[in-house]
Design an enzyme around this catalytic site. Structure first.
Site, short mmCIF file in Angstrom:
data_model
loop_
_atom_site.label_atom_id
_atom_site.label_comp_id
_atom_site.label_asym_id
_atom_site.label_seq_id
_atom_site.Cartn_x
_atom_site.Cartn_y
_atom_site.Cartn_z
N LYS A 214 0.77 -1.32 0.09
CA LYS A 214 0.14 0.09 -0.06
C LYS A 214 0.94 1.17 -0.09
O LYS A 214 2.09 1.29 0.16
CB LYS A 214 -1.10 -0.23 1.32
CG LYS A 214 -1.89 -1.31 1.04
CD LYS A 214 -2.65 -1.09 2.38
CE LYS A 214 -3.88 -2.40 2.33
NZ LYS A 214 -4.82 -2.35 3.61
N TYR B 29 -12.69 -1.42 -2.89
CA TYR B 29 -13.19 -1.67 -1.42
C TYR B 29 -14.88 -1.46 -1.41
O TYR B 29 -15.08 -0.97 -0.46
CB TYR B 29 -12.34 -0.53 -0.78
CG TYR B 29 -10.93 -0.96 -0.34
CD1 TYR B 29 -10.71 -2.18 0.22
CD2 TYR B 29 -9.85 -0.43 -1.05
CE1 TYR B 29 -9.36 -2.57 0.59
CE2 TYR B 29 -8.72 -0.96 -0.62
CZ TYR B 29 -8.42 -1.83 0.12
OH TYR B 29 -7.28 -2.15 0.32
N ASN C 299 -1.78 -0.04 6.99
CA ASN C 299 -1.38 -1.23 7.49
C ASN C 299 -0.52 -2.01 6.37
O ASN C 299 -0.47 -3.33 6.51
CB ASN C 299 -2.53 -2.24 7.82
CG ASN C 299 -3.53 -2.33 7.07
OD1 ASN C 299 -3.56 -1.94 5.82
ND2 ASN C 299 -4.68 -2.90 7.37
N HIS D 290 -2.06 -5.43 1.50
CA HIS D 290 -3.52 -6.29 1.42
C HIS D 290 -3.30 -7.43 0.97
O HIS D 290 -2.36 -7.91 0.24
CB HIS D 290 -4.20 -5.57 0.21
CG HIS D 290 -5.29 -6.18 -0.19
ND1 HIS D 290 -6.69 -6.17 0.37
CD2 HIS D 290 -5.80 -7.21 -1.41
CE1 HIS D 290 -7.58 -6.84 -0.43
NE2 HIS D 290 -7.15 -7.51 -1.28
N GLU E 123 -9.83 -9.84 -7.62
CA GLU E 123 -8.96 -8.49 -7.41
C GLU E 123 -7.73 -8.82 -8.29
O GLU E 123 -7.39 -7.56 -8.69
CB GLU E 123 -8.68 -8.61 -5.97
CG GLU E 123 -9.61 -8.16 -5.07
CD GLU E 123 -9.43 -8.65 -3.43
OE1 GLU E 123 -10.25 -8.45 -2.64
OE2 GLU E 123 -8.26 -9.05 -3.06
P1 IDP Z 1 -8.11 -6.56 5.73
O1 IDP Z 1 -7.07 -5.68 4.99
O2 IDP Z 1 -7.13 -7.15 6.82
O3 IDP Z 1 -8.78 -7.50 4.99
P2 IDP Z 1 -10.65 -5.04 6.03
O4 IDP Z 1 -11.42 -5.31 7.26
O5 IDP Z 1 -11.10 -6.01 4.76
O6 IDP Z 1 -9.02 -5.58 6.69
O7 IDP Z 1 -10.42 -3.74 5.69
C1 IDP Z 1 -9.82 -3.27 4.72
C2 IDP Z 1 -8.81 -2.01 4.88
O8 IDP Z 1 -9.64 -0.92 5.54
C3 IDP Z 1 -7.83 -2.26 5.92
O9 IDP Z 1 -6.64 -3.26 5.46
C4 IDP Z 1 -7.48 -1.05 6.35
O10 IDP Z 1 -6.60 -0.28 5.56
C5 IDP Z 1 -8.84 -0.30 6.28
N1 IDP Z 1 -9.48 -0.52 7.63
C6 IDP Z 1 -9.98 -1.39 8.13
N2 IDP Z 1 -10.64 -1.14 9.58
C7 IDP Z 1 -10.46 0.01 9.81
C8 IDP Z 1 -10.65 0.99 10.61
O11 IDP Z 1 -11.31 0.49 11.88
N3 IDP Z 1 -10.22 2.32 10.60
C9 IDP Z 1 -9.46 2.77 9.56
N4 IDP Z 1 -9.15 1.90 8.55
C10 IDP Z 1 -9.70 0.43 8.62
MG MG Z 2 -10.18 -7.53 3.59
#
Ligand code: IDP
Ligand code: MG
Length: 139
Positions: free
Chosen positions: A11, A51, A114, A117, A128
Protein backbone atom coordinates in the site's frame (compact mmCIF):
# COMPACT_ATOMS: atom_id res chain seq x y z
CA UNK A 1 -3.82 -28.24 -0.69
CA UNK A 2 -3.64 -27.54 -4.41
CA UNK A 3 -1.36 -24.78 -5.64
CA UNK A 4 -3.40 -21.63 -6.03
CA UNK A 5 -3.23 -17.86 -6.12
CA UNK A 6 -3.83 -14.77 -4.05
CA UNK A 7 -3.70 -11.04 -4.76
CA UNK A 8 -1.70 -8.45 -2.81
CA UNK A 9 -1.00 -4.73 -2.78
CA UNK A 10 1.94 -3.10 -1.05
CA UNK A 11 0.00 0.00 0.00
CA UNK A 12 1.04 3.67 -0.37
CA UNK A 13 2.52 3.90 3.16
CA UNK A 14 4.81 0.91 2.51
CA UNK A 15 5.96 2.34 -0.83
CA UNK A 16 6.50 5.85 0.66
CA UNK A 17 8.66 4.41 3.44
CA UNK A 18 10.87 2.47 1.01
CA UNK A 19 9.73 -0.97 2.16
CA UNK A 20 9.03 -2.57 -1.24
CA UNK A 21 12.22 -4.64 -1.27
CA UNK A 22 12.02 -5.78 2.34
CA UNK A 23 8.37 -6.85 2.00
CA UNK A 24 8.99 -8.68 -1.29
CA UNK A 25 11.90 -10.49 0.41
CA UNK A 26 9.56 -11.75 3.13
CA UNK A 27 6.98 -12.82 0.54
CA UNK A 28 9.61 -14.75 -1.44
CA UNK A 29 11.10 -16.29 1.70
CA UNK A 30 7.64 -17.59 2.63
CA UNK A 31 7.52 -19.53 -0.63
CA UNK A 32 5.27 -17.36 -2.79
CA UNK A 33 6.02 -17.15 -6.51
CA UNK A 34 5.21 -13.82 -8.23
CA UNK A 35 3.08 -14.45 -11.35
CA UNK A 36 2.11 -10.80 -12.02
CA UNK A 37 3.47 -7.51 -10.61
CA UNK A 38 3.44 -3.75 -11.27
CA UNK A 39 3.89 -0.32 -9.69
CA UNK A 40 0.64 1.57 -10.25
CA UNK A 41 -1.62 4.19 -8.66
CA UNK A 42 -5.32 3.67 -8.04
CA UNK A 43 -7.78 6.38 -9.07
CA UNK A 44 -10.62 7.37 -6.72
CA UNK A 45 -13.01 5.32 -8.86
CA UNK A 46 -10.63 2.33 -8.73
CA UNK A 47 -10.43 2.43 -4.94
CA UNK A 48 -14.19 2.93 -4.52
CA UNK A 49 -14.78 -0.13 -6.70
CA UNK A 50 -12.03 -2.27 -5.16
CA UNK A 51 -13.26 -1.55 -1.61
CA UNK A 52 -16.99 -1.34 -2.45
CA UNK A 53 -17.76 -3.92 0.26
CA UNK A 54 -16.71 -1.29 2.84
CA UNK A 55 -18.64 1.67 1.38
CA UNK A 56 -20.99 1.96 4.36
CA UNK A 57 -18.17 1.90 6.90
CA UNK A 58 -17.21 5.13 8.70
CA UNK A 59 -13.61 4.84 7.51
CA UNK A 60 -14.48 4.47 3.79
CA UNK A 61 -13.52 8.04 2.77
CA UNK A 62 -10.26 7.82 4.70
CA UNK A 63 -9.54 4.42 3.12
CA UNK A 64 -10.08 5.72 -0.44
CA UNK A 65 -7.90 8.81 0.24
CA UNK A 66 -5.13 6.63 1.66
CA UNK A 67 -5.18 4.05 -1.11
CA UNK A 68 -5.06 6.71 -3.87
CA UNK A 69 -2.46 9.09 -2.45
CA UNK A 70 0.56 7.44 -4.08
CA UNK A 71 1.77 4.39 -5.94
CA UNK A 72 1.19 0.84 -4.83
CA UNK A 73 2.76 -2.45 -5.88
CA UNK A 74 0.06 -4.84 -7.09
CA UNK A 75 0.91 -8.51 -7.48
CA UNK A 76 -0.58 -11.96 -7.94
CA UNK A 77 1.15 -14.65 -5.88
CA UNK A 78 1.12 -18.42 -6.27
CA UNK A 79 1.66 -21.02 -3.56
CA UNK A 80 -0.07 -24.00 -2.02
CA UNK A 81 -2.91 -22.69 0.15
CA UNK A 82 -2.06 -19.17 -1.05
CA UNK A 83 -4.98 -17.15 0.36
CA UNK A 84 -4.83 -18.53 3.88
CA UNK A 85 -1.04 -18.69 4.10
CA UNK A 86 -0.70 -15.11 2.88
CA UNK A 87 -3.22 -13.82 5.43
CA UNK A 88 -1.12 -15.56 8.10
CA UNK A 89 2.07 -13.97 6.70
CA UNK A 90 0.61 -10.43 6.75
CA UNK A 91 -1.03 -10.69 10.20
CA UNK A 92 -4.10 -9.03 11.71
CA UNK A 93 -5.69 -5.92 10.14
CA UNK A 94 -4.61 -3.89 13.17
CA UNK A 95 -0.81 -4.17 13.48
CA UNK A 96 -1.20 -3.81 17.25
CA UNK A 97 -2.90 -7.23 17.17
CA UNK A 98 -0.59 -8.79 14.55
CA UNK A 99 1.73 -11.65 15.53
CA UNK A 100 5.48 -11.10 15.82
CA UNK A 101 7.26 -11.55 12.51
CA UNK A 102 4.22 -10.76 10.37
CA UNK A 103 4.50 -8.10 7.66
CA UNK A 104 1.96 -5.81 9.34
CA UNK A 105 3.72 -6.14 12.71
CA UNK A 106 7.04 -5.21 11.09
CA UNK A 107 5.98 -2.53 8.61
CA UNK A 108 2.54 -1.11 9.49
CA UNK A 109 1.76 1.88 11.72
CA UNK A 110 -1.99 1.66 12.31
CA UNK A 111 -5.22 -0.16 11.51
CA UNK A 112 -5.85 2.29 8.67
CA UNK A 113 -2.31 2.41 7.23
CA UNK A 114 -1.40 -1.24 7.45
CA UNK A 115 1.19 -1.67 4.69
CA UNK A 116 -0.25 -4.59 2.74
CA UNK A 117 -3.44 -6.11 1.33
CA UNK A 118 -4.20 -9.81 1.07
CA UNK A 119 -7.31 -11.35 -0.50
CA UNK A 120 -9.70 -13.04 1.93
CA UNK A 121 -10.97 -15.88 -0.31
CA UNK A 122 -10.13 -17.70 -3.55
CA UNK A 123 -13.12 -16.01 -5.19
CA UNK A 124 -11.98 -12.52 -4.18
CA UNK A 125 -8.37 -13.31 -5.14
CA UNK A 126 -9.55 -14.01 -8.69
CA UNK A 127 -11.75 -10.89 -8.80
CA UNK A 128 -9.03 -8.63 -7.36
CA UNK A 129 -6.29 -10.04 -9.60
CA UNK A 130 -8.46 -9.52 -12.68
CA UNK A 131 -9.21 -5.95 -11.52
CA UNK A 132 -5.51 -5.06 -11.81
CA UNK A 133 -4.09 -7.41 -14.47
CA UNK A 134 -5.01 -8.67 -17.89
CA UNK A 135 -4.34 -12.26 -18.88
CA UNK A 136 -1.26 -11.31 -20.92
CA UNK A 137 0.33 -9.69 -17.82
CA UNK A 138 -0.20 -12.81 -15.70
CA UNK A 139 2.14 -15.81 -15.95
P1 IDP B 1 -8.05 -6.57 5.78
O1 IDP B 1 -7.22 -5.63 4.90
O2 IDP B 1 -7.24 -7.15 6.90
O3 IDP B 1 -8.78 -7.63 4.98
P2 IDP B 1 -10.61 -5.20 6.05
O4 IDP B 1 -11.49 -5.30 7.24
O5 IDP B 1 -11.02 -5.89 4.78
O6 IDP B 1 -9.15 -5.66 6.51
O7 IDP B 1 -10.42 -3.64 5.76
C1 IDP B 1 -9.85 -3.19 4.54
C2 IDP B 1 -8.88 -2.07 4.86
O8 IDP B 1 -9.61 -0.96 5.40
C3 IDP B 1 -7.84 -2.39 5.95
O9 IDP B 1 -6.73 -3.11 5.46
C4 IDP B 1 -7.46 -1.00 6.42
O10 IDP B 1 -6.56 -0.34 5.50
C5 IDP B 1 -8.82 -0.30 6.38
N1 IDP B 1 -9.50 -0.39 7.68
C6 IDP B 1 -10.10 -1.49 8.21
N2 IDP B 1 -10.65 -1.23 9.40
C7 IDP B 1 -10.40 0.08 9.64
C8 IDP B 1 -10.74 0.96 10.73
O11 IDP B 1 -11.38 0.58 11.71
N3 IDP B 1 -10.30 2.26 10.62
C9 IDP B 1 -9.60 2.72 9.52
N4 IDP B 1 -9.27 1.92 8.48
C10 IDP B 1 -9.67 0.62 8.54
MG1 MG C 1 -10.33 -7.44 3.65
Amino acid sequence: MATNRTFTMLKPDAVEKGHIGAILDKIAAAGFKIVAMKLTQMTKADAETFYAIHNERPFFGELVAYMTRGPIVAAILEKENAVSDFRTLIGATNPADAAEGTIRKMFADSISENAVHGSDSDENAAIEGAFHFSGRDTF
